[in-house]
Structure formats: C-alpha cells, structure tokens
Design a protein around this motif. Structure first.
Motif, PDB file in Angstrom:
ATOM      1  N   TRP A  43       0.855  -1.181   0.000  1.00  0.00           N
ATOM      2  CA  TRP A  43       0.000   0.000   0.000  1.00  0.00           C
ATOM      3  C   TRP A  43       0.889   1.228   0.000  1.00  0.00           C
ATOM      4  O   TRP A  43       2.042   1.175   0.402  1.00  0.00           O
ATOM      5  CB  TRP A  43      -0.860   0.060   1.257  1.00  0.00           C
ATOM      6  N   ARG A  44       0.328   2.359  -0.431  1.00  0.00           N
ATOM      7  CA  ARG A  44       1.099   3.596  -0.423  1.00  0.00           C
ATOM      8  C   ARG A  44       0.158   4.775  -0.300  1.00  0.00           C
ATOM      9  O   ARG A  44      -1.041   4.647  -0.539  1.00  0.00           O
ATOM     10  CB  ARG A  44       1.894   3.721  -1.709  1.00  0.00           C
ATOM     11  N   GLY A  45       0.715   5.914   0.091  1.00  0.00           N
ATOM     12  CA  GLY A  45      -0.106   7.113   0.173  1.00  0.00           C
ATOM     13  C   GLY A  45       0.672   8.297   0.712  1.00  0.00           C
ATOM     14  O   GLY A  45       1.836   8.175   1.105  1.00  0.00           O
ATOM     15  N   TRP A  46       0.005   9.421   0.715  1.00  0.00           N
ATOM     16  CA  TRP A  46       0.589  10.680   1.188  1.00  0.00           C
ATOM     17  C   TRP A  46       0.080  10.981   2.593  1.00  0.00           C
ATOM     18  O   TRP A  46      -1.059  10.689   2.927  1.00  0.00           O
ATOM     19  CB  TRP A  46       0.208  11.815   0.240  1.00  0.00           C
ATOM     20  N   SER A  47       0.901  11.602   3.386  1.00  0.00           N
ATOM     21  CA  SER A  47       0.522  11.995   4.747  1.00  0.00           C
ATOM     22  C   SER A  47      -0.546  13.078   4.701  1.00  0.00           C
ATOM     23  O   SER A  47      -0.456  14.016   3.901  1.00  0.00           O
ATOM     24  CB  SER A  47       1.758  12.524   5.483  1.00  0.00           C
ATOM     25  N   SER A  48      -1.533  12.969   5.577  1.00  0.00           N
ATOM     26  CA  SER A  48      -2.530  14.037   5.676  1.00  0.00           C
ATOM     27  C   SER A  48      -2.017  15.179   6.548  1.00  0.00           C
ATOM     28  O   SER A  48      -2.515  16.298   6.463  1.00  0.00           O
ATOM     29  CB  SER A  48      -3.849  13.493   6.228  1.00  0.00           C
ATOM     30  N   ALA A  49      -1.015  14.913   7.384  1.00  0.00           N
ATOM     31  CA  ALA A  49      -0.444  15.943   8.253  1.00  0.00           C
ATOM     32  C   ALA A  49       0.624  16.772   7.543  1.00  0.00           C
ATOM     33  O   ALA A  49       0.792  17.954   7.837  1.00  0.00           O
ATOM     34  CB  ALA A  49       0.148  15.302   9.500  1.00  0.00           C
ATOM     35  N   ASP A  50       1.355  16.147   6.625  1.00  0.00           N
ATOM     36  CA  ASP A  50       2.423  16.836   5.886  1.00  0.00           C
ATOM     37  C   ASP A  50       2.397  16.328   4.452  1.00  0.00           C
ATOM     38  O   ASP A  50       2.845  15.220   4.172  1.00  0.00           O
ATOM     39  CB  ASP A  50       3.780  16.553   6.525  1.00  0.00           C
ATOM     40  N   PRO A  51       1.882  17.120   3.525  1.00  0.00           N
ATOM     41  CA  PRO A  51       1.710  16.654   2.146  1.00  0.00           C
ATOM     42  C   PRO A  51       3.008  16.348   1.395  1.00  0.00           C
ATOM     43  O   PRO A  51       2.965  15.802   0.299  1.00  0.00           O
ATOM     44  CB  PRO A  51       0.936  17.785   1.472  1.00  0.00           C
ATOM     45  N   SER A  52       4.152  16.645   1.985  1.00  0.00           N
ATOM     46  CA  SER A  52       5.420  16.309   1.325  1.00  0.00           C
ATOM     47  C   SER A  52       5.896  14.896   1.673  1.00  0.00           C
ATOM     48  O   SER A  52       6.856  14.401   1.090  1.00  0.00           O
ATOM     49  CB  SER A  52       6.514  17.316   1.696  1.00  0.00           C
ATOM     50  N   ILE A  53       5.215  14.233   2.609  1.00  0.00           N
ATOM     51  CA  ILE A  53       5.626  12.900   3.067  1.00  0.00           C
ATOM     52  C   ILE A  53       4.819  11.821   2.343  1.00  0.00           C
ATOM     53  O   ILE A  53       3.597  11.813   2.375  1.00  0.00           O
ATOM     54  CB  ILE A  53       5.410  12.734   4.587  1.00  0.00           C
ATOM     55  N   HIS A  54       5.534  10.901   1.720  1.00  0.00           N
ATOM     56  CA  HIS A  54       4.930   9.757   1.042  1.00  0.00           C
ATOM     57  C   HIS A  54       5.427   8.500   1.745  1.00  0.00           C
ATOM     58  O   HIS A  54       6.608   8.367   2.046  1.00  0.00           O
ATOM     59  CB  HIS A  54       5.372   9.728  -0.427  1.00  0.00           C
ATOM     60  N   CYS A  55       4.520   7.556   2.021  1.00  0.00           N
ATOM     61  CA  CYS A  55       4.911   6.294   2.653  1.00  0.00           C
ATOM     62  C   CYS A  55       4.387   5.121   1.842  1.00  0.00           C
ATOM     63  O   CYS A  55       3.305   5.188   1.264  1.00  0.00           O
ATOM     64  CB  CYS A  55       4.341   6.201   4.066  1.00  0.00           C
ATOM     65  N   ALA A  56       5.192   4.088   1.803  1.00  0.00           N
ATOM     66  CA  ALA A  56       4.790   2.828   1.181  1.00  0.00           C
ATOM     67  C   ALA A  56       4.973   1.736   2.227  1.00  0.00           C
ATOM     68  O   ALA A  56       5.922   1.768   3.017  1.00  0.00           O
ATOM     69  CB  ALA A  56       5.634   2.533  -0.055  1.00  0.00           C
ATOM     70  N   TYR A  57       4.053   0.780   2.221  1.00  0.00           N
ATOM     71  CA  TYR A  57       4.046  -0.308   3.196  1.00  0.00           C
ATOM     72  C   TYR A  57       4.032  -1.629   2.438  1.00  0.00           C
ATOM     73  O   TYR A  57       3.160  -1.854   1.609  1.00  0.00           O
ATOM     74  CB  TYR A  57       2.795  -0.222   4.080  1.00  0.00           C
ATOM     75  N   TYR A  58       5.003  -2.471   2.730  1.00  0.00           N
ATOM     76  CA  TYR A  58       5.106  -3.779   2.087  1.00  0.00           C
ATOM     77  C   TYR A  58       4.912  -4.851   3.150  1.00  0.00           C
ATOM     78  O   TYR A  58       5.568  -4.818   4.194  1.00  0.00           O
ATOM     79  CB  TYR A  58       6.479  -3.938   1.428  1.00  0.00           C
ATOM     80  N   ARG A  59       4.016  -5.793   2.900  1.00  0.00           N
ATOM     81  CA  ARG A  59       3.732  -6.859   3.851  1.00  0.00           C
ATOM     82  C   ARG A  59       4.373  -8.166   3.373  1.00  0.00           C
ATOM     83  O   ARG A  59       4.257  -8.526   2.207  1.00  0.00           O
ATOM     84  CB  ARG A  59       2.234  -7.072   3.997  1.00  0.00           C
ATOM     85  N   PHE A  60       5.013  -8.852   4.299  1.00  0.00           N
ATOM     86  CA  PHE A  60       5.648 -10.146   4.013  1.00  0.00           C
ATOM     87  C   PHE A  60       5.080 -11.157   4.993  1.00  0.00           C
ATOM     88  O   PHE A  60       4.902 -10.874   6.166  1.00  0.00           O
ATOM     89  CB  PHE A  60       7.168 -10.055   4.204  1.00  0.00           C
ATOM     90  N   GLY A  61       4.816 -12.354   4.494  1.00  0.00           N
ATOM     91  CA  GLY A  61       4.222 -13.367   5.351  1.00  0.00           C
ATOM     92  C   GLY A  61       2.812 -12.936   5.705  1.00  0.00           C
ATOM     93  O   GLY A  61       2.266 -11.980   5.157  1.00  0.00           O
ATOM     94  N   ARG A  62       2.213 -13.634   6.642  1.00  0.00           N
ATOM     95  CA  ARG A  62       0.845 -13.296   7.023  1.00  0.00           C
ATOM     96  C   ARG A  62       0.564 -13.813   8.407  1.00  0.00           C
ATOM     97  O   ARG A  62       0.850 -14.961   8.714  1.00  0.00           O
ATOM     98  CB  ARG A  62      -0.107 -13.931   6.032  1.00  0.00           C
ATOM     99  N   SER A  63       0.045 -12.952   9.224  1.00  0.00           N
ATOM    100  CA  SER A  63      -0.318 -13.367  10.590  1.00  0.00           C
ATOM    101  C   SER A  63      -1.661 -14.081  10.558  1.00  0.00           C
ATOM    102  O   SER A  63      -2.619 -13.575   9.990  1.00  0.00           O
ATOM    103  CB  SER A  63      -0.416 -12.146  11.503  1.00  0.00           C
ATOM    104  N   GLU A  64      -1.722 -15.226  11.134  1.00  0.00           N
ATOM    105  CA  GLU A  64      -2.974 -15.977  11.248  1.00  0.00           C
ATOM    106  C   GLU A  64      -3.479 -15.794  12.670  1.00  0.00           C
ATOM    107  O   GLU A  64      -2.773 -16.083  13.622  1.00  0.00           O
ATOM    108  CB  GLU A  64      -2.740 -17.470  10.962  1.00  0.00           C
ATOM    109  N   GLU A  65      -4.690 -15.310  12.807  1.00  0.00           N
ATOM    110  CA  GLU A  65      -5.253 -15.110  14.162  1.00  0.00           C
ATOM    111  C   GLU A  65      -6.495 -15.918  14.325  1.00  0.00           C
ATOM    112  O   GLU A  65      -7.201 -16.222  13.460  1.00  0.00           O
ATOM    113  CB  GLU A  65      -5.537 -13.639  14.384  1.00  0.00           C
TER     114      GLU A  65
END
Length: 65
Positions: A43-65
């Motif tokens: 997933w990725r997106g821009w910060s709502s608090a600071d529009p110059s900040i972009h973050c991407a999130y990569y998930r590995f594996g998977r938690s089973e609950e």
C-alpha cells in the motif's frame, strides 16, 4: 505464520514534483518493488499531516489469528 512489514518514507519537498513522483511510484515502482521483494501486498499514500511525506508499506508473510 508471523508477518513482517517494510515501511518506506520519502520526502518530496517541491510540490511541483509530487504529481510526477505519484504517477511513477504507482505505475512503475510499486509493482516492480512488490515483485523484487516478493511482498505479499503493498500500500502507499501521502501523509494528511504533511503533504510532502509519502509512505509505502510492504507486507511479508501473514499473521494468522
């Protein structure tokens, strides 16, 4: 199975550069990174608090609950 995350933070200080960065990240970099890292999801997106900040999130594996 436990999961792991990779979080990537980028600062795009010049507002004039954000649209091109956004397009490149969405269309090229994110799909290439998911393949190269063998990430399960991303997933990725821009910060709502600071529009110059972009973050991407990569998930590995998977938690089973």
């Amino acid at each position: 199975m436990p999961g792991a995350w990779l979080v990537v933070r980028a600062v795009v200080a010049d507002p004039d550069d954000r649209a091109a960065f956004d397009t490149w990240y969405h269309k090229e970099h994110l799909p290439d990174a998911v393949k190269a890292f063998s990430a399960g999801a991303a997933w990725r997106g821009w910060s709502s608090a600071d529009p110059s900040i972009h973050c991407a999130y990569y998930r590995f594996g998977r938690s089973e609950e």
